[in-house]
Design an enzyme around this catalytic site. Sequence first.
Site, PDB file in Angstrom:
ATOM      1  N   CYS A   2       0.828  -1.207   0.000  1.00 34.71           N
ATOM      2  CA  CYS A   2       0.000   0.000   0.000  1.00 34.71           C
ATOM      3  C   CYS A   2       0.866   1.262   0.000  1.00 34.71           C
ATOM      4  O   CYS A   2       1.987   1.267   0.496  1.00 34.71           O
ATOM      5  CB  CYS A   2      -0.859   0.019   1.249  1.00 34.71           C
ATOM      6  SG  CYS A   2      -1.844  -1.457   1.446  1.00 34.71           S
ATOM      7  N   ARG A  27       5.369   0.011  -5.977  1.00 33.68           N
ATOM      8  CA  ARG A  27       5.327  -0.767  -4.749  1.00 33.68           C
ATOM      9  C   ARG A  27       4.394  -1.964  -4.869  1.00 33.68           C
ATOM     10  O   ARG A  27       4.413  -2.855  -4.022  1.00 33.68           O
ATOM     11  CB  ARG A  27       4.855   0.120  -3.591  1.00 33.68           C
ATOM     12  CG  ARG A  27       5.811   1.251  -3.260  1.00 33.68           C
ATOM     13  CD  ARG A  27       5.140   2.285  -2.396  1.00 33.68           C
ATOM     14  NE  ARG A  27       4.719   1.746  -1.125  1.00 33.68           N
ATOM     15  CZ  ARG A  27       5.441   1.808  -0.009  1.00 33.68           C
ATOM     16  NH1 ARG A  27       6.605   2.399  -0.023  1.00 33.68           N
ATOM     17  NH2 ARG A  27       4.995   1.292   1.104  1.00 33.68           N
ATOM     18  N   TRP A  74      -2.937  -2.760  -1.458  1.00 31.09           N
ATOM     19  CA  TRP A  74      -2.562  -4.135  -1.781  1.00 31.09           C
ATOM     20  C   TRP A  74      -3.347  -4.991  -0.795  1.00 31.09           C
ATOM     21  O   TRP A  74      -3.115  -4.922   0.415  1.00 31.09           O
ATOM     22  CB  TRP A  74      -1.064  -4.309  -1.592  1.00 31.09           C
ATOM     23  CG  TRP A  74      -0.501  -5.591  -2.104  1.00 31.09           C
ATOM     24  CD1 TRP A  74      -0.381  -5.976  -3.406  1.00 31.09           C
ATOM     25  CD2 TRP A  74       0.045  -6.655  -1.329  1.00 31.09           C
ATOM     26  NE1 TRP A  74       0.213  -7.212  -3.481  1.00 31.09           N
ATOM     27  CE2 TRP A  74       0.480  -7.651  -2.233  1.00 31.09           C
ATOM     28  CE3 TRP A  74       0.220  -6.882   0.035  1.00 31.09           C
ATOM     29  CZ2 TRP A  74       1.074  -8.841  -1.815  1.00 31.09           C
ATOM     30  CZ3 TRP A  74       0.809  -8.066   0.445  1.00 31.09           C
ATOM     31  CH2 TRP A  74       1.232  -9.025  -0.468  1.00 31.09           C
ATOM     32  N   ASN A 100      -1.928   2.242   5.782  1.00 32.70           N
ATOM     33  CA  ASN A 100      -1.019   1.129   5.474  1.00 32.70           C
ATOM     34  C   ASN A 100      -0.792   0.354   6.760  1.00 32.70           C
ATOM     35  O   ASN A 100      -0.624   0.964   7.818  1.00 32.70           O
ATOM     36  CB  ASN A 100       0.347   1.647   5.000  1.00 32.70           C
ATOM     37  CG  ASN A 100       0.279   2.293   3.636  1.00 32.70           C
ATOM     38  OD1 ASN A 100      -0.746   2.265   2.985  1.00 32.70           O
ATOM     39  ND2 ASN A 100       1.396   2.871   3.213  1.00 32.70           N
ATOM     40  N   GLY A 101      -0.735  -0.969   6.670  1.00 34.60           N
ATOM     41  CA  GLY A 101      -0.498  -1.767   7.872  1.00 34.60           C
ATOM     42  C   GLY A 101      -1.693  -2.655   8.158  1.00 34.60           C
ATOM     43  O   GLY A 101      -2.538  -2.886   7.286  1.00 34.60           O
ATOM     44  N   GLU A 481      19.018 -17.422  -6.014  1.00 31.58           N
ATOM     45  CA  GLU A 481      18.621 -16.095  -6.492  1.00 31.58           C
ATOM     46  C   GLU A 481      18.183 -16.149  -7.957  1.00 31.58           C
ATOM     47  O   GLU A 481      17.202 -15.509  -8.339  1.00 31.58           O
ATOM     48  CB  GLU A 481      19.784 -15.113  -6.276  1.00 31.58           C
ATOM     49  CG  GLU A 481      19.542 -13.698  -6.730  1.00 31.58           C
ATOM     50  CD  GLU A 481      18.337 -12.991  -6.099  1.00 31.58           C
ATOM     51  OE1 GLU A 481      17.744 -13.519  -5.153  1.00 31.58           O
ATOM     52  OE2 GLU A 481      17.973 -11.909  -6.598  1.00 31.58           O
ATOM     53  N   LYS A 485      14.441 -15.080  -9.174  1.00 27.69           N
ATOM     54  CA  LYS A 485      14.202 -14.048 -10.199  1.00 27.69           C
ATOM     55  C   LYS A 485      13.264 -14.604 -11.255  1.00 27.69           C
ATOM     56  O   LYS A 485      12.319 -13.943 -11.653  1.00 27.69           O
ATOM     57  CB  LYS A 485      15.506 -13.597 -10.872  1.00 27.69           C
ATOM     58  CG  LYS A 485      16.415 -12.694 -10.070  1.00 27.69           C
ATOM     59  CD  LYS A 485      15.891 -11.314  -9.778  1.00 27.69           C
ATOM     60  CE  LYS A 485      15.056 -11.245  -8.566  1.00 27.69           C
ATOM     61  NZ  LYS A 485      15.596 -11.159  -7.266  1.00 27.69           N
ATOM     62  N   GLU A 488       9.543 -15.245  -9.877  1.00 29.28           N
ATOM     63  CA  GLU A 488       8.715 -14.107  -9.467  1.00 29.28           C
ATOM     64  C   GLU A 488       8.268 -13.233 -10.627  1.00 29.28           C
ATOM     65  O   GLU A 488       7.222 -12.618 -10.562  1.00 29.28           O
ATOM     66  CB  GLU A 488       9.361 -13.287  -8.349  1.00 29.28           C
ATOM     67  CG  GLU A 488      10.596 -12.533  -8.704  1.00 29.28           C
ATOM     68  CD  GLU A 488      11.161 -11.741  -7.518  1.00 29.28           C
ATOM     69  OE1 GLU A 488      10.420 -11.359  -6.608  1.00 29.28           O
ATOM     70  OE2 GLU A 488      12.381 -11.501  -7.526  1.00 29.28           O
ATOM     71  N   HIS A 504      19.617 -36.149  -4.427  1.00 22.39           N
ATOM     72  CA  HIS A 504      18.832 -36.698  -3.319  1.00 22.39           C
ATOM     73  C   HIS A 504      17.340 -36.442  -3.498  1.00 22.39           C
ATOM     74  O   HIS A 504      16.586 -36.458  -2.523  1.00 22.39           O
ATOM     75  CB  HIS A 504      19.326 -36.114  -1.990  1.00 22.39           C
ATOM     76  CG  HIS A 504      20.752 -36.477  -1.703  1.00 22.39           C
ATOM     77  ND1 HIS A 504      21.141 -37.724  -1.287  1.00 22.39           N
ATOM     78  CD2 HIS A 504      21.895 -35.769  -1.850  1.00 22.39           C
ATOM     79  CE1 HIS A 504      22.452 -37.768  -1.154  1.00 22.39           C
ATOM     80  NE2 HIS A 504      22.944 -36.581  -1.494  1.00 22.39           N
ATOM     81  N   LYS A 603       6.718  -4.479  -3.600  1.00 27.04           N
ATOM     82  CA  LYS A 603       8.128  -4.128  -3.475  1.00 27.04           C
ATOM     83  C   LYS A 603       8.584  -4.213  -2.029  1.00 27.04           C
ATOM     84  O   LYS A 603       9.691  -4.645  -1.740  1.00 27.04           O
ATOM     85  CB  LYS A 603       8.344  -2.709  -4.027  1.00 27.04           C
ATOM     86  CG  LYS A 603       9.783  -2.243  -3.994  1.00 27.04           C
ATOM     87  CD  LYS A 603      10.666  -3.118  -4.868  1.00 27.04           C
ATOM     88  CE  LYS A 603      12.134  -2.792  -4.780  1.00 27.04           C
ATOM     89  NZ  LYS A 603      12.957  -3.925  -5.276  1.00 27.04           N
TER      90      LYS A 603
HETATM   91  O1  M6R Z   1      13.228  -4.910   1.140  1.00 25.20           O
HETATM   92  P1  M6R Z   1      13.759  -6.245   1.555  1.00 25.20           P
HETATM   93  O2  M6R Z   1      15.127  -6.511   1.063  1.00 25.20           O
HETATM   94  O3  M6R Z   1      13.657  -6.470   3.034  1.00 25.20           O
HETATM   95  O4  M6R Z   1      12.781  -7.273   0.860  1.00 25.20           O
HETATM   96  C1  M6R Z   1      12.900  -8.646   1.081  1.00 25.20           C
HETATM   97  C2  M6R Z   1      12.100  -9.426   0.065  1.00 25.20           C
HETATM   98  O5  M6R Z   1      10.740  -9.112   0.173  1.00 25.20           O
HETATM   99  C3  M6R Z   1      12.559  -9.155  -1.373  1.00 25.20           C
HETATM  100  O6  M6R Z   1      13.916  -9.423  -1.533  1.00 25.20           O
HETATM  101  C4  M6R Z   1      11.752 -10.000  -2.364  1.00 25.20           C
HETATM  102  O7  M6R Z   1      12.047 -11.363  -2.199  1.00 25.20           O
HETATM  103  C5  M6R Z   1      12.015  -9.543  -3.793  1.00 25.20           C
HETATM  104  N1  M6R Z   1      10.807  -9.586  -4.554  1.00 25.20           N
HETATM  105  C6  M6R Z   1      13.024 -10.376  -4.483  1.00 25.20           C
HETATM  106  O8  M6R Z   1      13.245  -9.977  -5.793  1.00 25.20           O
END
Ligand code: M6R
Length: 608
Positions: A2, A27, A74, A100-101, A481, A485, A488, A504, A603
């Site tokens: 949000c 965001r 959101w 927000n929250g 990682e 990527k 997501e 395994h 984000k």
């Molecule tokens: O802002 P942060 O680094 O704390 O965020 C952590 C994760 O939410 C963030 O890395 C998320 O996994 C991303 N979408 C990865 O690309």
Amino acid sequence: MCGIVGYVGPNLANPVLVEGLRRLEYRGYDSAGIAVMNGNGLETRKAAGKISRLEEELAASPISGNTGIAHTRWATHGAPTQCNAHPHVDCKGHIAVVHNGIIENSSVLRKQLEANGHKFVSETDTETLAHLIEEAFEGSLEDAVIDALQEVEGTYGIAVISSDDPDKIVAARKGSPLLLGIGDNEFYVASDASAILAHTRDVIYLDDGDIAVLDRKGYHVLDERSRRLSRKVSRIDWDLDQIERGGFDHFMLKEIFEQGASIENTMRGRLLDGEGTSKLGGINLSDEELLQFDNVVITACGTSWHSALIGEHMLEEMARIPVEVEYASEFRYRNPIITDRTLCIVISQSGETADTLAAMREAKNRGAFTYGIVNVVGSSIARESDGGIYVHAGPEIGVASTKAFTCQVIALLLFTLKLARLRNLSVVRGREIIEAMRALPAQIRKILDSAPRIEDLAEEFKDSTNFLYLGRGYNFPTALEGALKLKEISYIHAEGYPAAEMKHGPIALIDAEMPVVFITPHDSVFDKVVSNVQEVKARGARVIAITTGEEPALAGKIDYEIRIPPTIEMLIPVLAVVPLQLLAYYIAVKRGANVDQPRNLAKSVTVE
Ligand code: M6R
């Protein structure tokens, strides 16, 4: 996640608010809304979906006034519908709230309010706030907000307006970021500086418990007992064009291409070449104090957790100190062994991730010294940690984290150098590491030259339904990682695994349909990884290998090769991740996915 923006001043609020919402789009959100005081009363417009839908609503039924609040939502409580979009209003439609929250006791409060005759129209927790403020209102909006918040359990960043106390915004913060923008006889509130940066660079980052009152004459900040507080005005030193796409099709691609420059920024002024160590201003510990720690715990989420795994390797290898890496969401509810001789490193791009913030507070409560590795300046983790280092990656807008990751690894190495040199790392080794660090920006730029080839590869693999990413040692986190990527942003199922662990279980998945991305630099485990490549190839998989040079041992075992320049073992992830980011990006684009705002993702995850 949000976003909030609010405006009070001599100009029309609408354009400022809608532009602010656009700046907050990155965001992640699923509905949007706006409330404006029109001189006679409050008017709200809301829409499910993108901000363009809200603009259509506004075009069809314009509203105008000089004081207003707006929100991108959101969904957490209730579906992403027009009705559940913020702002939420009280029974009389005199008070509007954006939030927000999460209000954790909203169902209890809702029952009480309904018993008192309040009528709810949405499924949200936020609507409770509008009714609570209505119940507490006796002429002063700030008094009503302060009273209402006494009843609330949970987290909030809110902005409230009321036609019964007009031309005023009351904002409050607890656990969800909020800042004030100070203009020339005009004032702003926002959850993120980018929403108001076009109008002012002077901001006040609110602290938890702050209540801010803004009107055309000025602003003041109160505590929960209505006592005035003094808050420092900070100057924002980054530009809007830094957060605009700069000619790239997507923010994510721009951010991938910025990595040479962003890691230069992380290192700038912090390397002491001759001494083979680093200089870290924000550490807030003397060398003697740094040597007192018995162990290190690193906590983070998502991509930041992957950089933490690389930090674990570095610290254990060079500083010879025991390190554990914990998902922040797990750490906060365990009973971890933390003492006042534990150093807790907290990694977060946004500095606002709810789980990471809570984990940091838990570690602090247990006596640990907390050290934040954070990108967003002035964020909660940056402000609440005992010491820390900004990674200086610049604003990261794409939801998929890219440049923050490589900068985090560099920041971890800077810290490792400092600690390791105090403990037992030789000056010669320290200098070698720094030399390799200094070479990275040019090496990254060289890798980026191969983007067109990686785009071709993406064409080849864009219709795959599964991917496996394998690596060992420092590159097991790189594999994780790479897989994150891809999944997501392209919505292709992908797993990262330690290359040898694959036999395994996951090996059962391998057939000619399964692309396997191997990270196979010429490092200390190269021969081992070659055996793993052989195992996979024997089962018909299509193998893409990231290599650091001509490798006769891989001849006939791989189908595609992406070459990166050689570097020292601990820095390979910084280079190897770049082609993986590009591969994920191009596959997602070719599948028509919304790369910068992937579905269901935000984000900054400021809810649990
Ligand atoms: O802002 P942060 O680094 O704390 O965020 C952590 C994760 O939410 C963030 O890395 C998320 O996994 C991303 N979408 C990865 O690309």
